[in-house]
Enzyme design. Structure first.
Site, mmCIF file in Angstrom:
data_model
loop_
_atom_site.group_PDB
_atom_site.id
_atom_site.type_symbol
_atom_site.label_atom_id
_atom_site.label_comp_id
_atom_site.label_asym_id
_atom_site.label_seq_id
_atom_site.Cartn_x
_atom_site.Cartn_y
_atom_site.Cartn_z
ATOM 1 C CG ASP A 37 17.477 60.916 -33.653
ATOM 2 O OD1 ASP A 37 18.635 60.796 -33.600
ATOM 3 O OD2 ASP A 37 16.549 61.658 -33.196
ATOM 4 N NE ARG A 89 12.721 67.114 -33.398
ATOM 5 C CZ ARG A 89 13.790 66.380 -32.796
ATOM 6 N NH1 ARG A 89 14.760 66.642 -31.917
ATOM 7 N NH2 ARG A 89 14.006 65.240 -33.464
#
Length: 541
Positions: free
Chosen positions: A454, A172
């Site tokens: 996150d 990613r």
């Protein structure tokens, strides 16, 4: 970060300048060929990023003025016509459970060995992009692709290495909004996504293709099909430059912004040569719902803990993604289970019960797979998707949801019921405070109160409070949410965190800086788009 004109002799381009002291491993990443590809990508595509980001701002101004997002009338023909994506490689057909995490060496090994189908190696929301972390991450992935990655824990001497059948690797990259300050092209910071993409692709595509896999990517934070078109041009440019068949590069796009949910057909269409799936990035999606509708007082969300996938606006989002993907031959990935298994058996039973309910809902809806953040959840997630998909099938592409009633914009924008509590507000403050402290210290993936946090979850925490202040909302105990109330709570919760982590950890950490940044962005008159942008200044200082 010390600014310096030094750079390795391999990065000889006069237009590409490295503004960081050389570190170990840099010579393996910034090779002449890799830098030549990066320079070419910057030359062709970097300037357009500014145009795309400006377009985001223009659309947001319209929504701030009272408009609501909706499906685009100009692209109705794409939604109505019959077409499908190019196809899905064999090793991406079965993605029933994926694990995600940053590109730390030990974590890469544990994730690839977790017994799941895919590991998403994350340069975005779970990574604080210091120069050292970025370079080390690229080196680690080179070793992983070649099957050579090993790690020995210095504190215990425990040795880690890859198993015989590791998960499929997908990288990613960062979102379009994040710059890479350590690399300048013609004197300007380059888009971070171009660095992440080009370095991973260049160093690994031959090895990946040779073993029957390929260069696979997750693309985050898209807000429109025009941004998807930009990525399609990037992929086509690289494929042509390297004499690869069109469609060699494959990507999965996260639908994690509110504007993007209205353009899923169009995103799939623009990327039809390269795309294989869409993903419900639910935490960022909730954050985007708040951010996009920040001026709409009738759409203020309750406590973060009350906003689950059973809420109407999130249920509609999940079901529409499945229906859209399967109509076009693409996989529909579910969202994240951020829970961490607990050592206490009673607590852990409750954790697994919540994970089971969440994953059963996704599988029942027709998702082809789901995300976990911890290897300890792999078994339960696999069991659930094995039950629904069946071990003889790779996915649920056969579930079309054709009989569903059309999902309208009103459902995707539906207000969310629930309460705003003092306990929830204080918890938001503690989570955001601890996450920001970890992030500016170089750690983007942080276990906090039993969840793997996150950037997305920290974003929800701080934007919820900003929105409550903005619209003069009251808590369930009658207290009006004001800047003053927030600042008082921040002082109190900073003291509570100090007690939790201990005097030594607090003193040697960056909690005061984190509190200052949290106060700055939460009490600002205009909502700060991403906490990682002002946080990046502290990370690179």
């Amino acid at each position: 970060m010390q600014q310096t004109a030094e750079r390795p002799s391999t990065a000889a381009s006069s237009s590409l300048e490295i503004k960081a002291n050389p570190i170990t491993g840099q010579e393996r990443v910034l090779t002449e060929g890799a830098c030549a590809l990066l320079q070419a990508l910057c030359q062709e595509f970097a300037a357009e990023v500014d145009t795309l980001l400006a377009r985001r701002k223009q659309r947001q101004q319209s929504i701030d003025a009272g408009a609501l997002p909706d499906f685009l009338p100009d692209t109705q023909s794409i939604r109505d016509s019959d077409w499908k994506i190019r196809g899905i490689p064999k090793d991406l057909l079965d993605r029933r459970v994926e694990i995600t995490g940053p590109v730390d060496r030990k974590m890469i090994i544990n994730a690839l060995n977790a017994g799941v189908k895919v590991f998403m190696a994350d340069f975005e929301d779970s990574l604080a992009p210091s120069w050292e972390k970025l370079i080390q991450g690229q080196v680690n992935l080179q070793d992983a692709v070649r099957g050579e990655i090993e790690y020995t824990a210095p504190e215990t001497g425990k040795h880690y290495q890859l198993c015989d059948d590791p998960a499929v690797l997908v990288a990613r990259v960062r979102g379009l909004h994040l710059p890479e300050e350590h690399l300048l092209f013609n004197g300007k910071p380059i888009p971070g996504c171009l660095f992440d993409f080009s370095m991973y692709f260049f160093h690994n595509y031959r090895q990946l293709l040779a073993k029957g896999s390929g260069p696979y990517f997750y693309i985050p934070k898209l807000e429109s099909h025009l941004e998807a078109r930009w990525w399609a041009k990037v992929f086509a440019f690289v494929e042509e430059r390297l004499c690869l068949q069109p469609g060699t590069i494959k990507c999965t796009c996260l639908i994690e912004t509110l504007p993007a949910v209205f353009e899923m057909d169009e995103i799939l269409y623009e990327l039809r040569s390269n795309i294989v799936a869409l993903n419900c990035g639910r935490w960022d999606y909730i954050f985007s719902y708040i951010k996009t509708l920040k001026n709409h007082a009738d759409r203020v969300l309750p406590d973060r803990q009350q906003v689950g996938m059973d809420k109407p606006f999130l249920s509609a989002y999940s079901r529409l993604l499945i229906k859209t993907c399967h109509k076009r031959g693409a996989l529909a990935m579910g969202g994240m289970a951020a829970f961490i298994p607990a050592k206490d058996p009673e607590v852990n039973a409750k954790v697994l019960e919540r994970v089971r309910a969440d994953k059963e809902l996704e599988a029942r809806n027709g998702h082809d797979g789901t995300w976990i953040a911890h290897p300890g959840l792999a078994q339960i997630a696999l069991e659930i998707f094995d039950d629904y998909i069946g071990k003889e099938r790779p996915n649920q592409l056969h579930i079309t949801r054709d009989v569903d009633a059309p999902i309208l914009a009103a459902e995707l924008l539906a207000p969310c019921d629930g309460s705003r509590t003092e306990e929830g507000m204080r918890l938001n403050i503690r989570i955001a405070l601890q996450y920001i402290e970890a992030w500016i210290g170089g750690n983007g993936c942080v276990p906090i109160y039993g969840l793997m946090e996150d950037a997305a979850t920290a974003e929800i925490s701080r934007t919820s409070i900003w929105q409550w202040i903005r619209h003069g909302k009251s808590l369930s105990n009658g207290k009006l949410v004001t800047k003053e109330l927030f600042c008082n709570m921040l002082t109190e919760e900073l003291a509570a965190v100090k007690k939790e982590v201990g005097e030594q950890r607090f003193t040697h950490g960056r909690f005061i800086q984190a509190a200052s940044l949290l106060e700055e962005i939460t009490t600002a008159d205009e909502l700060v788009d991403f906490l990682t942008l002002p946080g990046y200044r502290l990370l690179t200082a």
